[in-house]
Motif scaffolding. Structure first.
Motif, PDB file in Angstrom:
ATOM      1  N   TYR A  15      63.793   7.080  44.527  1.00  0.00           N
ATOM      2  CA  TYR A  15      65.134   6.918  45.074  1.00  0.00           C
ATOM      3  C   TYR A  15      65.067   6.893  46.596  1.00  0.00           C
ATOM      4  N   THR A  16      65.908   6.080  47.206  1.00  0.00           N
ATOM      5  CA  THR A  16      65.979   6.039  48.665  1.00  0.00           C
ATOM      6  C   THR A  16      67.406   5.811  49.124  1.00  0.00           C
ATOM      7  N   PRO A  17      67.866   6.588  50.118  1.00  0.00           N
ATOM      8  CA  PRO A  17      69.190   6.353  50.705  1.00  0.00           C
ATOM      9  C   PRO A  17      69.164   5.245  51.760  1.00  0.00           C
ATOM     10  N   LYS A  18      67.977   4.740  52.073  1.00  0.00           N
ATOM     11  CA  LYS A  18      67.832   3.666  53.060  1.00  0.00           C
ATOM     12  C   LYS A  18      67.016   2.534  52.427  1.00  0.00           C
ATOM     13  N   PRO A  19      67.640   1.803  51.510  1.00  0.00           N
ATOM     14  CA  PRO A  19      66.873   0.836  50.714  1.00  0.00           C
ATOM     15  C   PRO A  19      66.195  -0.261  51.525  1.00  0.00           C
ATOM     16  N   GLU A  20      66.854  -0.789  52.529  1.00  0.00           N
ATOM     17  CA  GLU A  20      66.252  -1.881  53.295  1.00  0.00           C
ATOM     18  C   GLU A  20      65.081  -1.383  54.134  1.00  0.00           C
ATOM     19  N   GLU A  21      65.253  -0.220  54.764  1.00  0.00           N
ATOM     20  CA  GLU A  21      64.166   0.342  55.569  1.00  0.00           C
ATOM     21  C   GLU A  21      62.965   0.724  54.702  1.00  0.00           C
ATOM     22  N   SER A  22      63.254   1.314  53.522  1.00  0.00           N
ATOM     23  CA  SER A  22      62.159   1.680  52.616  1.00  0.00           C
ATOM     24  C   SER A  22      61.437   0.436  52.115  1.00  0.00           C
ATOM     25  N   THR A  54      54.566  -1.439  39.563  1.00  0.00           N
ATOM     26  CA  THR A  54      54.134  -0.043  39.518  1.00  0.00           C
ATOM     27  C   THR A  54      55.049   0.851  40.354  1.00  0.00           C
ATOM     28  N   LEU A  55      55.948   0.227  41.116  1.00  0.00           N
ATOM     29  CA  LEU A  55      56.929   0.977  41.899  1.00  0.00           C
ATOM     30  C   LEU A  55      58.292   0.335  41.710  1.00  0.00           C
ATOM     31  N   LYS A  56      59.256   1.151  41.319  1.00  0.00           N
ATOM     32  CA  LYS A  56      60.653   0.733  41.241  1.00  0.00           C
ATOM     33  C   LYS A  56      61.398   1.486  42.331  1.00  0.00           C
ATOM     34  N   LEU A  57      61.924   0.770  43.294  1.00  0.00           N
ATOM     35  CA  LEU A  57      62.614   1.375  44.433  1.00  0.00           C
ATOM     36  C   LEU A  57      64.115   1.207  44.229  1.00  0.00           C
ATOM     37  N   THR A  58      64.829   2.322  44.100  1.00  0.00           N
ATOM     38  CA  THR A  58      66.247   2.290  43.733  1.00  0.00           C
ATOM     39  C   THR A  58      67.108   2.977  44.791  1.00  0.00           C
ATOM     40  N   GLU A  59      68.170   2.309  45.172  1.00  0.00           N
ATOM     41  CA  GLU A  59      69.102   2.891  46.140  1.00  0.00           C
ATOM     42  C   GLU A  59      69.815   4.091  45.516  1.00  0.00           C
ATOM     43  N   ALA A  60      69.883   5.199  46.261  1.00  0.00           N
ATOM     44  CA  ALA A  60      70.530   6.422  45.775  1.00  0.00           C
ATOM     45  C   ALA A  60      71.008   7.226  46.978  1.00  0.00           C
ATOM     46  N   LYS A  61      71.772   8.277  46.724  1.00  0.00           N
ATOM     47  CA  LYS A  61      72.320   9.098  47.797  1.00  0.00           C
ATOM     48  C   LYS A  61      71.251   9.915  48.505  1.00  0.00           C
ATOM     49  N   GLU A  62      70.206  10.302  47.784  1.00  0.00           N
ATOM     50  CA  GLU A  62      69.148  11.100  48.399  1.00  0.00           C
ATOM     51  C   GLU A  62      67.795  10.686  47.856  1.00  0.00           C
ATOM     52  N   ALA A  63      66.761  10.979  48.632  1.00  0.00           N
ATOM     53  CA  ALA A  63      65.404  10.615  48.239  1.00  0.00           C
ATOM     54  C   ALA A  63      64.942  11.461  47.060  1.00  0.00           C
ATOM     55  N   GLY A  64      63.920  10.980  46.378  1.00  0.00           N
ATOM     56  CA  GLY A  64      63.351  11.720  45.262  1.00  0.00           C
ATOM     57  C   GLY A  64      62.735  10.787  44.241  1.00  0.00           C
ATOM     58  N   MET A  65      62.230  11.371  43.180  1.00  0.00           N
ATOM     59  CA  MET A  65      61.640  10.591  42.095  1.00  0.00           C
ATOM     60  C   MET A  65      62.666  10.378  40.999  1.00  0.00           C
ATOM     61  N   ILE A 239      56.950   5.094  62.154  1.00  0.00           N
ATOM     62  CA  ILE A 239      56.804   5.750  60.854  1.00  0.00           C
ATOM     63  C   ILE A 239      56.091   7.076  61.058  1.00  0.00           C
ATOM     64  N   LYS A 240      56.675   8.148  60.560  1.00  0.00           N
ATOM     65  CA  LYS A 240      56.125   9.483  60.782  1.00  0.00           C
ATOM     66  C   LYS A 240      54.842   9.697  60.003  1.00  0.00           C
ATOM     67  N   ILE A 241      53.756   9.955  60.714  1.00  0.00           N
ATOM     68  CA  ILE A 241      52.497  10.358  60.089  1.00  0.00           C
ATOM     69  C   ILE A 241      52.503  11.882  60.029  1.00  0.00           C
ATOM     70  N   GLU A 242      52.607  12.415  58.839  1.00  0.00           N
ATOM     71  CA  GLU A 242      52.705  13.862  58.673  1.00  0.00           C
ATOM     72  C   GLU A 242      51.349  14.544  58.830  1.00  0.00           C
ATOM     73  N   ALA A 243      50.310  13.926  58.281  1.00  0.00           N
ATOM     74  CA  ALA A 243      48.985  14.554  58.326  1.00  0.00           C
ATOM     75  C   ALA A 243      47.905  13.505  58.098  1.00  0.00           C
ATOM     76  N   ILE A 259      55.824   9.892  55.927  1.00  0.00           N
ATOM     77  CA  ILE A 259      57.167   9.977  55.355  1.00  0.00           C
ATOM     78  C   ILE A 259      57.816   8.614  55.523  1.00  0.00           C
ATOM     79  N   GLU A 260      58.088   7.949  54.403  1.00  0.00           N
ATOM     80  CA  GLU A 260      58.710   6.620  54.502  1.00  0.00           C
ATOM     81  C   GLU A 260      60.167   6.785  54.949  1.00  0.00           C
ATOM     82  N   PRO A 261      60.815   5.719  55.436  1.00  0.00           N
ATOM     83  CA  PRO A 261      62.154   5.854  56.038  1.00  0.00           C
ATOM     84  C   PRO A 261      63.207   6.495  55.142  1.00  0.00           C
TER      85      PRO A 261
END
Length: 322
Positions: A15-22, A54-65, A239-243, A259-261
């Motif tokens: 799930y992503t709240p920023k579908p175009e950026e993701s 192998t990846l379904k990217l869906t617009e949603a209110k908050e990020a998650g699986m 794009i934030k590189i966490e580690a 961390i993706e957008p």
């Protein structure tokens, strides 16, 4: 019941709240290929992934699986595992299917992560200009981004690692490959697989007291120089590189976490690692005094947020150690 009823990780919905950026992140930078769009979802795959997606990217209110899908090794294996899941009490029921696959049985882990198991899948068919003479590859290597080759694994955060590990083992036939245990018998992490891979799924203790959250999705990139190229692209494009880059002791994986957008953590995984062919493999246990080597074999230490942040992002329910 067969230990080989689950064949592999088939796909993951994020799930992503920023579908175009993701979408830009996964296509322009990571080089994933779009195979379809339907409703609020886009279906993607790495260039060495053979399935429709192998990846379904869906617009949603908050990020998650949204969910993770496992492919059974046969129609009979699917029925056996469904029967086992139903007996466990964690089953939800059958759906007719989704774009790219046939009917699937939906269920949850003890922590509440949405899962499904299926057999029938659609295979990717390359267009004439994308066909390759390399018969073991479903399409030409893309010329966009630093292309990820395939989906590798997922990491799910759990309120009780042992309970979820037992479910994955008993109901789905996963084998425990490595684990972290501290104190007398507190299990902080488990790495499990149904194949020679070190893991298709990792389970990580959620120190915030939450349950059912998602830690990361991992894509195999293959070559060390690609990781450096991708790090440069991420840095230049905000794009934030966490580690990372660095190497884990567990799994011997050369890694980088970003961390993706939309807010989901993504791991670029590959190069080192190892494969397990021993049918009598004994799980490797990392103890408290070995944590440094287990988590970071070499490279900079992981930031504290790595152990606390998951999606959806929720306030801690218990005090956490800083």
């Amino acid at each position: 019941m067969s230990n080989f009823d689950i064949a592999q990780l088939a796909h993951v919905e994020l799930y992503t709240p920023k579908p175009e950026e993701s979408l830009k992140f996964f296509t322009d930078y990571m080089g994933l290929q779009i195979t379809a769009r339907e409703g609020q979802s886009v279906y993607l795959r790495g260039y060495e992934d053979f399935y429709h997606h192998t990846l379904k990217l869906t617009e949603a209110k908050e990020a998650g699986m949204g969910h993770v899908a496992w492919r059974a090794s046969s129609p009979e294996a699917l029925e056996r595992r469904v029967a086992s899941i139903q007996q466990s009490g964690y089953g939800k029921g059958w759906i007719d299917g989704d774009l790219g696959h046939g009917r699937a049985y939906q269920f949850v882990t003890p922590d509440g992560h949405n899962q499904e198991i299926l057999w029938e899948v659609d295979y990717f068919q390359a267009s004439a200009d994308q066909k390759t003479l390399l018969k073991s590859r479903p399409q030409k290597r893309p010329l966009t981004g630093i292309p990820a080759r395939r989906l590798d694994h997922i990491n799910m955060m759990c309120s009780d690692v042992a309970k979820n590990r037992e479910f994955m083992s008993e109901q789905l036939g996963f084998k425990l490959r490595e684990q972290i245990i501290v104190g007398e018998n507190q299990e902080l992490g488990a790495w499990m697989s149904v194949s020679p891979l070190v893991h298709e799924v990792a389970l990580m203790g959620d120190q915030t007291g939450n349950s059912g959250r998602f830690h990361h999705i991992a894509f195999w990139y293959g070559y060390p120089q690609h990781l450096m190229d991708l790090a440069d692209i991420f840095a230049e494009n905000g794009i934030k590189i966490e580690a990372g880059p660095g190497k884990h002791g567990v799994s011997q994986a050369y890694f980088m976490y970003v961390i993706e957008p939309g807010g989901n953590r993504v791991e670029l995984f590959g190069d080192s690692g190892y494969l397990i062919f021993d049918p009598d493999w004994k799980p490797l246990v990392w103890r408290e005094h070995e944590l440094n080597e287990a988590i970071i074999w070499y490279g900079s230490p992981l930031p504290n947020e790595y152990f606390l942040y998951g999606t959806p992002d929720k306030p801690a329910k218990v005090p956490v150690i800083k």
